[in-house]
Design an enzyme around this catalytic site. Structure first.
Site, PDB file in Angstrom:
ATOM      1  N   HIS A   1       0.853  -1.190   0.000  1.00  0.00           N
ATOM      2  CA  HIS A   1       0.000   0.000   0.000  1.00  0.00           C
ATOM      3  C   HIS A   1       0.888   1.240   0.000  1.00  0.00           C
ATOM      4  O   HIS A   1       1.555   1.526   1.000  1.00  0.00           O
ATOM      5  CB  HIS A   1      -0.915  -0.013   1.229  1.00  0.00           C
ATOM      6  CG  HIS A   1      -1.919  -1.124   1.183  1.00  0.00           C
ATOM      7  ND1 HIS A   1      -2.309  -1.839   2.290  1.00  0.00           N
ATOM      8  CD2 HIS A   1      -2.595  -1.645   0.129  1.00  0.00           C
ATOM      9  CE1 HIS A   1      -3.206  -2.741   1.922  1.00  0.00           C
ATOM     10  NE2 HIS A   1      -3.396  -2.653   0.615  1.00  0.00           N
TER      11      HIS A   1
ATOM     12  N   GLU B   1       1.244   3.839   2.870  1.00  0.00           N
ATOM     13  CA  GLU B   1       1.748   3.413   4.175  1.00  0.00           C
ATOM     14  C   GLU B   1       3.270   3.480   4.173  1.00  0.00           C
ATOM     15  O   GLU B   1       3.965   2.465   4.233  1.00  0.00           O
ATOM     16  CB  GLU B   1       1.229   2.016   4.489  1.00  0.00           C
ATOM     17  CG  GLU B   1      -0.297   1.986   4.575  1.00  0.00           C
ATOM     18  CD  GLU B   1      -0.895   0.588   4.515  1.00  0.00           C
ATOM     19  OE1 GLU B   1      -0.132  -0.390   4.551  1.00  0.00           O
ATOM     20  OE2 GLU B   1      -2.120   0.495   4.412  1.00  0.00           O
TER      21      GLU B   1
ATOM     22  N   HIS C   1       2.923  -3.228   6.985  1.00  0.00           N
ATOM     23  CA  HIS C   1       1.884  -2.254   6.614  1.00  0.00           C
ATOM     24  C   HIS C   1       1.902  -1.067   7.568  1.00  0.00           C
ATOM     25  O   HIS C   1       2.606  -1.079   8.575  1.00  0.00           O
ATOM     26  CB  HIS C   1       0.495  -2.908   6.678  1.00  0.00           C
ATOM     27  CG  HIS C   1       0.191  -3.807   5.526  1.00  0.00           C
ATOM     28  ND1 HIS C   1      -0.666  -3.452   4.522  1.00  0.00           N
ATOM     29  CD2 HIS C   1       0.658  -5.040   5.215  1.00  0.00           C
ATOM     30  CE1 HIS C   1      -0.732  -4.430   3.642  1.00  0.00           C
ATOM     31  NE2 HIS C   1       0.053  -5.417   4.030  1.00  0.00           N
TER      32      HIS C   1
ATOM     33  N   GLU D   1       1.440  -4.174  11.380  1.00  0.00           N
ATOM     34  CA  GLU D   1       0.872  -2.845  11.185  1.00  0.00           C
ATOM     35  C   GLU D   1       1.569  -1.850  12.085  1.00  0.00           C
ATOM     36  O   GLU D   1       1.619  -2.035  13.294  1.00  0.00           O
ATOM     37  CB  GLU D   1      -0.618  -2.855  11.542  1.00  0.00           C
ATOM     38  CG  GLU D   1      -1.463  -3.834  10.746  1.00  0.00           C
ATOM     39  CD  GLU D   1      -1.951  -3.239   9.444  1.00  0.00           C
ATOM     40  OE1 GLU D   1      -1.700  -2.038   9.196  1.00  0.00           O
ATOM     41  OE2 GLU D   1      -2.600  -3.970   8.683  1.00  0.00           O
TER      42      GLU D   1
HETATM   43 ZN   LIG Z   1      -1.826  -1.737   4.336  1.00  0.00          ZN
END
Ligand SMILES: [Zn+2]
Length: 1132
Positions: free
Chosen positions: A830, A833, A927, A1012
């Site tokens: 992504h 990010e 992420h 994350e």
């Molecule tokens: Zn992500």
């Protein structure tokens, strides 16, 4: 309850005299003779006397289980005699809510309603009795959740309405009637029915302008009216009879005359009516026609200095936001400005849909927006999504069992062998010259020496040009010359105060012609020397890297921050405390645009949609984002110091924007600028919880402080009045965009500043870092850099292999080398990010480091790393997608080699490993998370998923190794930013095509994770209360490595004895298990898709769901807690 039993119970509790009377009453009830009424009355009088005079008796008779109340109620039921009733009615009433509660629990409501009905049949009805009955009902009603239903079923509604109609001039009776009607009306079905009987009109007869008389009556009437107007039908009725201007007039009158604010509840009651009327479109129109915006704006502004009037301001603000006419986003289309031609467009895919609209169709606004249907606008996303999420847990046991079946024939996978040369590596002893790094000595002239060591021939790519080290020289990219973007915007010469030690001058010929201004030959750009602080950064190398980076808009400029580099500040950056009322202030400023349209400039100062450059008259800021990872589509000067900014959609998409990175220049020092990003999509953001934007000042950089800093004041994020087409809102109609707003003042004249959502990390930066890492390699390190594949945009996707060189060429050593377990890491699928890249940088630097830990780690594992799964997205400033217009982390189940090459080939690598029985020990995809604090992991567990569902545990074999918890548990012990409590190991259906789930399910990798990292900061551990910076993110990446080393020790049986204490980690599982099963740790939102709020702020943000309950009885007993509370409050 049979009387004898009641009596027996009473015996034990109640004192003998009352008991005697109650016994007599019970006998009378059994006889049911009219003649007994007089006796009953006498007995009642005696009981009443006892209760009134003896506190003890009163308590006993009212206490639960005493039975006294049953006897009295039974008497009420049997003795259909008004005078008896009057005594009884007066019995339970005096005193607090608990007694009323007992009455309700014993079925008193029904009996009282029956009495009311009987009383109404008498003509003329006894005013005294009616008064008493209503007084009792007014107290009983709010305590009985089913009161509304019971009243309707008993036929009591009309009794009260009729009584009201007959007694409009009788304040004594009016008040209890209104109090009961208020409770009736809180039931939505009743509200409709009462409206039909003319109650709305009646209420408008009672309420009126400022008066000191009968204020309590007025208050109850307004509450009742407010409740009635929750029904669409009633609201329409009120609009049709022109009551909206009346309400506004009355409100103003009270506002003007209630100078000492004694009647705030009445003023709030009027606003409550307006709030409910404006739930319907007609109501909003009537409100605007009646100049409602100006009236509420002006009254609210006058209320601002008095803090106790906040409820009025908040409700006014809510109404104004609801009525604010929906605006059109100032764009010709919401499709991305840039288009990339795909090799093929799969039918039914998002891109096919995007371009299936006939040309000329306006996709910015829905035509259907005008429909009444679109009125379902609300802030109940949370609720809806919760439902959705409950359904989202995977319940198909067969899908919860990892399967290790090869999905592709091995012949097909064999071509990936070339990326795993280390598995067949043969080492030779050769002598080479290598250059000593600065670490080894200060004398540069003698820095080189001969050295004998083992080399991997393949590793140097002697014979494998396909798997080449990224080489910008050979990369075909001739059409673009590179400029540092705003040299034009800067004065010919930078101030040269206090030059840094070792500062060097960048000759302008290293830049493009654009760097020149006025033909000033002497123009030089002083580049801060960061070589010592940033070993992986080199401005010249960066420019070289940019030359081979391919962007869809063919960017030819370099942003200063990427060029200079970022040195993390040493000071702490605290999570911002939210200033009281900041959102309200911002919203009022937005409303002023409507009220004072002449103050609005509406001057476009930057626009990617038009070719011709915007004229610069020196009155506006200059914007630019035409550089790698830049994302700004349009800038509009709204007021002198206020700008609306519009972000570009991801390429080949019409939404997904959140990431921003743009440049501002031409600022006035000290001026209070306000920036509004007006097309944000998510319903909430960490910007509401202390996160700040990032800013990079070129003047600061030149002054020796090249860094991104958290900045911005008065930051908030709220729903705005720009309507969002259902095309871009997943088919949902009537949605709005959100505004992220921040204010700031600039400190330097002639500065060039950059703003970003998070610390930028471009693809060119990655390439530069990889080259520098290559240069830092020591003989102990085995490092190979391959290009896994080319992206749709023509950029190479790097693949790294890192491990330790074997200690010798002995068979044992070579064998150990080849058989090391694999760890597979990836990041940045992504693009928005960027924190994931900083964590990855920390991991890479640690792995390439010289510490003994790093060496042990390299000896323990072979690392396969894809540091940037979505280079195209990163280059082009996308937030979430690749050039295919799709979220690549939803393509892992069946990636297309043409459309999702990086995912296809990364998956193939894993499939190849699985096929040769070398599936990785750990897979982790890095992420960033925009809605939560800390760093945490999502993993996959059969058991923990089943615990969340209703599948009976016996229906499936729940045997599962707990090893998936070890790594996060270790991380929570060693990494300060990491929080175990935020981890989740539940498999969701909506995530079944993500890397984590596919690698777990299809490759059988038990330790398959998404890690994350917060974009905001931490609320636990060492960094509690601080915003996260690149230092902390890089540290996280390094700690991840350390944790892998511990994991190795735990998974290697020989070493278990020496590290027995680490086994505690495993046993801790039992402790944390209970946490996992609690819903709070069941965190569904990963990767920012859901609308679940960490903190609910919807109360502030506008519209409410409208129930239209005319038909169904199911809504019946709906009386929300808050309503009951407010009613209770009103009564006590
Ligand atoms: Zn992500």
């Amino acid at each position: 309850m049979p009387p004898c039993k009641v009596l027996a119970e009473c015996l034990t509790i109640i004192n003998s005299r009352v008991l005697m009377f109650l016994g007599q009453l019970e006998r009378l009830n059994g006889e049911a003779m009219l003649a007994d009424a007089e006796i009953a009355r006498q007995i009642t009088a005696k009981i009443l006397h006892l209760i009134q005079t003896q506190e003890k008796t009163r308590k006993e008779i009212m206490s639960k289980g005493s039975g006294g109340m049953e006897v009295i109620l039974a008497t009420l039921e049997v003795k259909d005699d008004w005078s008896v009733c009057r005594d009884y009615v007066s019995l339970p009433v005096p005193g607090g809510g608990r007694r009323v509660g007992v009455l309700v629990s014993k079925g008193g409501t029904g009996i009282l309603l029956q009495m009311l009905l009987s009383a109404s049949k008498e003509w003329p009805p006894s005013e005294e009795l009616m008064l008493q009955l209503h007084s009792v009902l007014a107290k009983v009603g709010p305590k009985d959740r089913k009161f509304g239903v019971k009243a309707r079923l008993n036929g009591a509604l009309n009794v009260t309405v009729n009584l009201l109609k007959q007694n409009l001039q009788n304040p004594k009776l009016l008040l209890p009637c209104l109090q009961v009607l208020r409770v009736y009306s809180s039931n939505s079905v009743n509200a409709v029915s009462l409206g039909k009987n003319g109650l709305v009109e009646l209420m408008f007869k009672i309420i009126g302008p400022f008066s000191k008389k009968n204020t309590s009556l007025l208050k109850v009437a307004l509450d009742t009216l407010g409740a009635l107007l929750k029904s669409k039908t009633n609201a329409r009725r009120a609009v049709d009879r022109a009551h909206v201007p009346v309400l506004l007039y009355i409100y103003q009158d009270w506002h003007r005359n209630d100078t000492r604010h004694r009647h705030m509840l009445i003023r709030k009651g009027i606003l409550g009516c307006l709030k409910n009327i404006t739930n319907i479109k007609l109501g909003r129109r009537a409100f605007l026609d009646a100049d409602g915006m100006r009236i509420l704006y002006n009254t609210s502004t006058e209320c601002l200095p008095v803090r106790t009037l906040d409820p009025l301001i908040n409700t006014s603000s809510l109404i104004m936001r609801k009525c604010f006419p929906k605006n059109r986003l100032p764009l010709p289309t919401i499709k991305s400005v840039f288009h990339h031609q795909l090799p093929h467009i799969p039918a039914g895919g998002p891109v096919a849909q995007l371009y299936s609209q006939p040309p000329g169709v306006d996709d910015v606004v829905d035509e259907s927006d005008d429909n009444e249907d679109a009125e379902a606008e609300n802030d109940t996303e949370n609720e809806e999504d919760k439902d959705l999420h409950n359904d989202d847990i995977e319940t198909d046991i067969s899908k919860l069992r990892p399967r290790e079946t090869p999905s592709r024939p091995f012949e097909e996978l064999k071509i990936y062998e070339r990326f795993f040369l280390e598995l067949s590596e043969d080492f030779q002893v050769i002598s080479v010259f290598f250059r000593r790094g600065p670490l080894f000595g200060s004398d540069q002239k003698t820095a080189g020496r001969y050295c004998t060591f083992f080399v991997s021939l393949q590793g140097f790519n002697f014979d494998n040009p396909k798997a080449a080290v990224i080489d910008p020289v050979t990369a075909p990219k001739s059409h673009c010359s590179i400029t540092v973007p705003t040299a034009q915007g800067l004065p010919p010469k930078y101030p040269t105060t206090a030059p840094l030690q070792g500062e060097r001058h960048l000759a302008k010929d290293a830049l493009e012609e654009g760097a020149e201004e006025d033909g000033d030959e002497g123009a030089v750009l002083e580049v801060p020397d960061t070589a010592l602080l940033l070993p992986l950064h080199d401005p010249d190398l960066y420019v070289e890297m940019v030359k081979s980076t391919r962007s869809v808009p063919q960017y030819s400029q370099v942003a200063y921050p990427d060029y200079f580099g970022h040195v993390a500040p040493t000071f702490r950056e605290h999570i911002l405390e939210r200033v009281y009322g900041v959102q309200r202030t911002k919203i009022f400023q937005d409303i002023e645009r409507l009220i004072h349209p002449n103050d609005i400039l509406d001057k476009v100062v930057y626009d990617l949609d038009i070719q011709s450059p915007v004229v610069d008259d020196g009155e506006s800021l200059k914007f630019n984002s035409q550089f790698e990872s830049g994302n700004l589509r349009k800038a509009i000067q709204v007021r002198r110091y206020e700008y609306d900014l519009v972000l570009n959609s991801d390429i080949n998409s019409n939404h997904y924007h959140q990431w921003f990175y743009f440049e501002v220049s031409g600022m006035c020092v000290g001026a209070p600028y306000r920036f509004n990003i007006i097309n944000c999509e998510k319903s909430n953001s960490q910007f509401n919880y202390g996160m700040q934007v990032l800013m990079y000042s070129v003047q600061e950089a030149i002054g020796g402080r090249p860094r991104w800093v958290r900045t911005g004041a008065d930051i908030c994020y709220y729903k705005n009045h720009f309507s969002r087409s259902s095309i871009a809102a997943g088919g949902q109609k009537g949605k709005s965009y959100y505004t992220m707003t921040f204010s700031m003042t600039f400190n330097h004249k002639d500065d060039v500043c950059y703003f970003a959502y998070h610390y930028p990390y471009t693809y060119s930066t990655l390439k530069m870092h990889l080259q520098k890492l290559e240069a830092l390699r020591t003989p102990q390190v085995y490092l190979r850099q391959d290009i896994l594949c080319e992206t749709l945009g023509g950029n190479g996707c790097p693949l790294l292999t890192i491990t330790a060189m074997p200690e010798s060429t002995s068979n044992d050593q070579i064998c150990q080398f080849r058989n090391r377990p694999l760890v597979f890491l990836s990041a940045r699928v992504h693009p928005g990010e960027t924190n994931a890249s900083w964590v990855m940088k920390g991991t890479l630097e640690f792995l390439m480091g010289t510490s003994p830990l790093a060496q042990s780690l390299r000896e323990a594992y072979i690392f396969k790393i894809v540091p940037m799964l979505n280079p195209d997205g990163v280059v082009n400033g996308n937030h979430r997608c690749s050039l295919s217009g799709e979220d690549l982390n939803r393509q892992w189940q069946s990636p297309s080699p043409e459309l999702h090459p990086t995912i296809y080939h990364t998956k193939s690598l894993l499939q190849y490993l699985t096929a040769i029985q070398r599936a990785p020990l750990v897979f982790c995809d890095y992420h960033g998370h925009s809605r939560k604090k800390n760093v945490f992991m999502y993993g996959c567990s059969l058991k923990e998923t089943v615990w969340q569902t209703n599948i009976s545990a016996t229906s499936c074999d729940l045997h599962e190794d707990l090893g998936y918890r070890t790594l996060p548990k270790i991380l929570s012990q060693i990494a300060p930013a990491f929080s175990m409590a935020s981890c989740s190991f539940v498999v969701e259906r909506s995530k079944e095509a993500t890397a984590r789930v596919v690698v777990w399910r299809e490759m059988g990798v038990q330790r398959s994770y998404t890690m994350e990292s917060t974009l905001c900061g931490c609320d636990q551990g060492k960094y509690k209360g601080l915003q996260i910076g690149t230092r902390e993110l890089e540290e996280m990446g390094a700690q991840f490595c350390v944790a892998l080393l511990r994991l190795k020790r735990l998974t290697c049986p020989l070493e278990l004895r020496n590290h027995a204490h680490l086994l505690d980690v495993e046993s801790d599982f039992i402790e944390t298990r209970c946490k996992v099963t609690s819903p709070s740790t069941y965190v569904l939102e990963d990767e920012e898709h859901s609308f679940m709020e960490e903190v609910d702020y919807s109360a502030e943000s506008g519209d409410e769901l409208e129930h239209e309950p005319d038909v169904a009885d199911t809504h019946d007993n709906h009386l929300s807690d808050s309503e009951s509370n407010s009613q209770r409050d009103a009564l006590t």
